[in-house]
Scaffold this active site. Structure first.
Site, PDB file in Angstrom:
ATOM      1  N   THR A 376      45.477  12.718  51.870  1.00  0.00           N
ATOM      2  CA  THR A 376      44.925  11.442  51.422  1.00  0.00           C
ATOM      3  C   THR A 376      43.675  11.133  52.212  1.00  0.00           C
ATOM      4  O   THR A 376      43.502  11.615  53.308  1.00  0.00           O
ATOM      5  CB  THR A 376      45.971  10.327  51.632  1.00  0.00           C
ATOM      6  OG1 THR A 376      47.159  10.675  50.914  1.00  0.00           O
ATOM      7  CG2 THR A 376      45.482   8.982  51.148  1.00  0.00           C
ATOM      8  N   THR A 394      43.758  10.231  46.870  1.00  0.00           N
ATOM      9  CA  THR A 394      44.683  11.248  47.338  1.00  0.00           C
ATOM     10  C   THR A 394      44.966  12.318  46.297  1.00  0.00           C
ATOM     11  O   THR A 394      44.833  12.082  45.095  1.00  0.00           O
ATOM     12  CB  THR A 394      46.021  10.601  47.741  1.00  0.00           C
ATOM     13  OG1 THR A 394      46.906  11.582  48.258  1.00  0.00           O
ATOM     14  CG2 THR A 394      46.674   9.913  46.554  1.00  0.00           C
ATOM     15  N   GLU A 396      47.887  13.934  47.426  1.00  0.00           N
ATOM     16  CA  GLU A 396      49.212  13.899  48.056  1.00  0.00           C
ATOM     17  C   GLU A 396      49.291  14.868  49.207  1.00  0.00           C
ATOM     18  O   GLU A 396      48.807  14.577  50.280  1.00  0.00           O
ATOM     19  CB  GLU A 396      50.328  14.146  47.045  1.00  0.00           C
ATOM     20  CG  GLU A 396      51.593  13.319  47.319  1.00  0.00           C
ATOM     21  CD  GLU A 396      52.428  13.857  48.466  1.00  0.00           C
ATOM     22  OE1 GLU A 396      53.022  13.035  49.169  1.00  0.00           O
ATOM     23  OE2 GLU A 396      52.491  15.071  48.646  1.00  0.00           O
ATOM     24  N   GLU A 413      51.490  14.688  43.121  1.00  0.00           N
ATOM     25  CA  GLU A 413      51.949  13.312  43.332  1.00  0.00           C
ATOM     26  C   GLU A 413      53.368  13.046  42.859  1.00  0.00           C
ATOM     27  O   GLU A 413      54.008  12.097  43.317  1.00  0.00           O
ATOM     28  CB  GLU A 413      50.993  12.328  42.648  1.00  0.00           C
ATOM     29  CG  GLU A 413      49.609  12.264  43.246  1.00  0.00           C
ATOM     30  CD  GLU A 413      49.588  11.742  44.657  1.00  0.00           C
ATOM     31  OE1 GLU A 413      50.612  11.205  45.122  1.00  0.00           O
ATOM     32  OE2 GLU A 413      48.551  11.871  45.307  1.00  0.00           O
ATOM     33  N   SER A 440      53.980   4.511  46.254  1.00  0.00           N
ATOM     34  CA  SER A 440      52.992   4.992  47.213  1.00  0.00           C
ATOM     35  C   SER A 440      53.067   4.147  48.476  1.00  0.00           C
ATOM     36  O   SER A 440      53.622   3.037  48.469  1.00  0.00           O
ATOM     37  CB  SER A 440      51.587   4.892  46.607  1.00  0.00           C
ATOM     38  OG  SER A 440      50.593   5.134  47.575  1.00  0.00           O
ATOM     39  N   GLY A 463      50.090   9.536  54.356  1.00  0.00           N
ATOM     40  CA  GLY A 463      51.426   9.466  53.787  1.00  0.00           C
ATOM     41  C   GLY A 463      52.120   8.161  54.124  1.00  0.00           C
ATOM     42  O   GLY A 463      51.509   7.091  54.164  1.00  0.00           O
TER      43      GLY A 463
END
Length: 556
Positions: A376, A394, A396, A413, A440, A463
């Site tokens: 990200t 992002t 992920e 994702e 998220s 994250g």
């Protein structure tokens, strides 16, 4: 190996790498803070030409997709908060990836030898067609540009196209991730771009050229977002997802039907300020606000950032916020998220009673909000008119699903969904469902004064750690009156309703035993984040970029 262990290994590799990129920029009329100097320069070039903060965000995102491909890009998504310097209004853009229509709650479950359904190993789920969601970043940026751009869409791409066509030098972070994510080389396109003839990954200072990505961006610059969601590029995305050994269900219809969503900013009071963040499906805005409101009576301004009291309180408030986040937050189109109830003063007061100055509460369950009254990158930008962008973007995991199409990396994702659709007989709010957007932790945040003038913009990569990093940077600027660079450089303490994690620096490790004496399970670890922040100073702006990454904050 889990993503957390990936990150730990990465940090071991780059702990000695110079972080000259973390610079302080002071009292500028406009400013860009992002995770790579070349991306910051792309944004500043747009601002010099009279572009808006949103125009600059498009240029920065496109450049980041070239030079920081492990973190974000055309194949990913994000959340963007836009502040209008004239009307003081905030517009929220949700470009979160969505599950395909063919996705099922059992997407990441597989039968073991006995026939029992169990979650796939995380690494197998990530590096697969199963994990690819419909990308949303380009559609989000196109909508934001239509509403708040000043320059032509096609004029926001030249810097990124030039970087992809002519090449750039591999940074320490990119080199380290290429060493760690060994499976990325299995993709033929990735192997041709990021690896040498002998099969080894490119090293720091090696040249990366990505003409395929340059061509893709030329098409998007000329045709808009539809170049990604319809036609040959969309067909290649779908074909790549279906050809994987663990194929997904992404279809051309899924891509063609995708639309970004405009939402209402989630705002709440903190001392004399108004703090605004991203609503669900992100848990970031809710968790940050809940933690701040839990902390408000404790007068953190009387403490120092590394005092035992402040560390303990931040950890305990974070613990409570994460317990609620994990239980209640999901896509609001599928789940009734009780946002107002979770932020109601009576509920906050009830939860605050669990915080003791003398003892950690340990792992805690969620509260009952029926009680009456979470790979990200992040950028922050302010233009000459006082308009601002806080944008978390992002793919992920590092290198996403480890699949490339037309020069860009596809996201993973969908692994942000819960692999288990049901726990103890209760349907999980964040379970996979067709068309659903996964929960998220992205926490793009804006801080306003009582007259709704912008005070600060902040956000982070990292994250689920994003929430704690953003929370601590806000406390640094608002409670301890730190400059943005000082706030984003603070040693980190994190709690996600489990162990209290201390960044491995002397100022915090000196408090480890005292925290243990209060009942904390303490882990000391090297940590990274990806914070960027901008704060008003008089009639100008100063900024900061996380010294743990390659980013800079520069203004003019």
């Amino acid at each position: 190996m889990t993503l957390r262990r990936f990150l730990f290994a990465f940090l071991i590799l780059v702990a000695t790498a110079a972080s000259a990129a973390a610079q302080r920029a002071t009292l500028s009329r406009s400013m860009v803070a992002a995770a790579h100097p070349l991306a910051v320069e792309a944004g500043l070039e747009v601002l010099r030409k009279g572009g808006s903060a949103v125009d600059a965000a498009v240029a920065v995102q496109m450049a980041l997709g070239v030079v920081e491909p492990q973190a974000s890009g055309i194949g990913g998504g994000g959340f963007l908060l836009y502040y209008d310097g004239t009307s003081h209004a905030i517009t929220v853009y949700d470009g979160r990836e969505a599950a395909p229509a063919g996705a099922t709650p059992n997407l990441f479950l597989a039968a073991d030898a006995s026939g029992t359904l169990k979650p796939l190993p995380f690494r197998e789920a990530v590096a697969s067609g199963l994990s690819v969601g419909v990308p949303g970043a380009v559609a989000l940026l196109e909508l934001a540009h239509k509403e708040h751009g000043k320059l032509a869409w096609k004029d926001l791409f030249p810097s990124a196209i030039r970087l992809a066509q002519e090449g750039y030098s591999v940074s320490p972070r990119l080199a380290a991730w290429l060493e760690i994510i060994t499976g990325f080389r299995n993709d033929p396109a990735a192997r041709s771009i990021f690896y040498n003839a002998d099969g080894g990954p490119k090293k720091v200072g090696d040249r990366v050229v990505n003409p395929a990505l340059a061509d893709t961006m030329r098409l998007i610059a000329a045709q808009g977002a539809k170049a990604l969601y319809e036609g040959p590029i969309a067909e290649e995305i779908v074909a790549h997802v279906h050809a994987h050994v663990r194929p997904g269900t992404l279809s051309l219809a899924d891509l063609a039907d995708y639309h970004p969503i405009k939402r209402e900013a989630l705002c709440g009071p903190y001392r004399v300020w108004i703090v605004c963040g991203m609503p669900p499906p992100s848990s970031g805005g809710l968790a940050v606000l809940e933690a701040l409101e839990l902390l408000e009576p404790f007068k953190l301004s009387q403490d120092k950032p590394d005092d035992l009291r402040s560390l303990h309180l931040i950890a305990e408030a974070s613990r409570l916020a994460f317990a609620d986040r994990d239980r209640y937050v999901g896509d609001p189109a599928f789940v009734d998220v009780p946002v107002a109830k979770l932020l109601a003063p009576a509920y906050i007061a009830q939860r605050r009673k669990l915080i003791s100055l003398d003892r950690s509460m340990g792992k805690v369950g969620p509260g009952d909000p029926s009680y009456p009254e979470h790979g990200t990158s992040h950028m922050t930008i302010v233009d000459r008119w006082g308009n601002a962008v806080s944008f978390t973007t992002t793919i992920e995991a590092p290198f996403g699903a480890q699949m490339m199409v037309r020069g860009f990396i596809l996201n993973n994702e969908l692994t942000d969904f819960s692999a288990q659709p049901e726990i103890d007989g209760r349907l999980v709010a964040n379970r996979v469902q067709p068309g659903k957007r996964p929960r998220s932790s992205m926490s793009p945040t804006l801080v306003l004064d009582k007259d709704r003038r912008l005070v600060a913009a902040v956000g982070s990569a990292g994250g689920s750690r994003i929430i704690g990093d953003t929370l601590q940077a806000l406390i640094g600027m608002l409670d301890w009156n730190l400059a943005p660079q000082e706030a984003v450089s603070l040693p980190r303490i994190l709690n996600m309703n489990g162990p209290t994690i201390l960044e491995d620096v002397p100022a915090l490790t000196a408090q480890a035993d005292a925290l243990r004496a209060l009942g904390h399970e303490v882990q000391v670890s090297r940590l990274e984040s990806g914070l960027t922040a901008i704060r008003r100073v008089g009639d100008g702006w100063e900024g900061g970029a996380d010294p743990r990454r390659d980013g800079v904050a520069k203004g003019e």
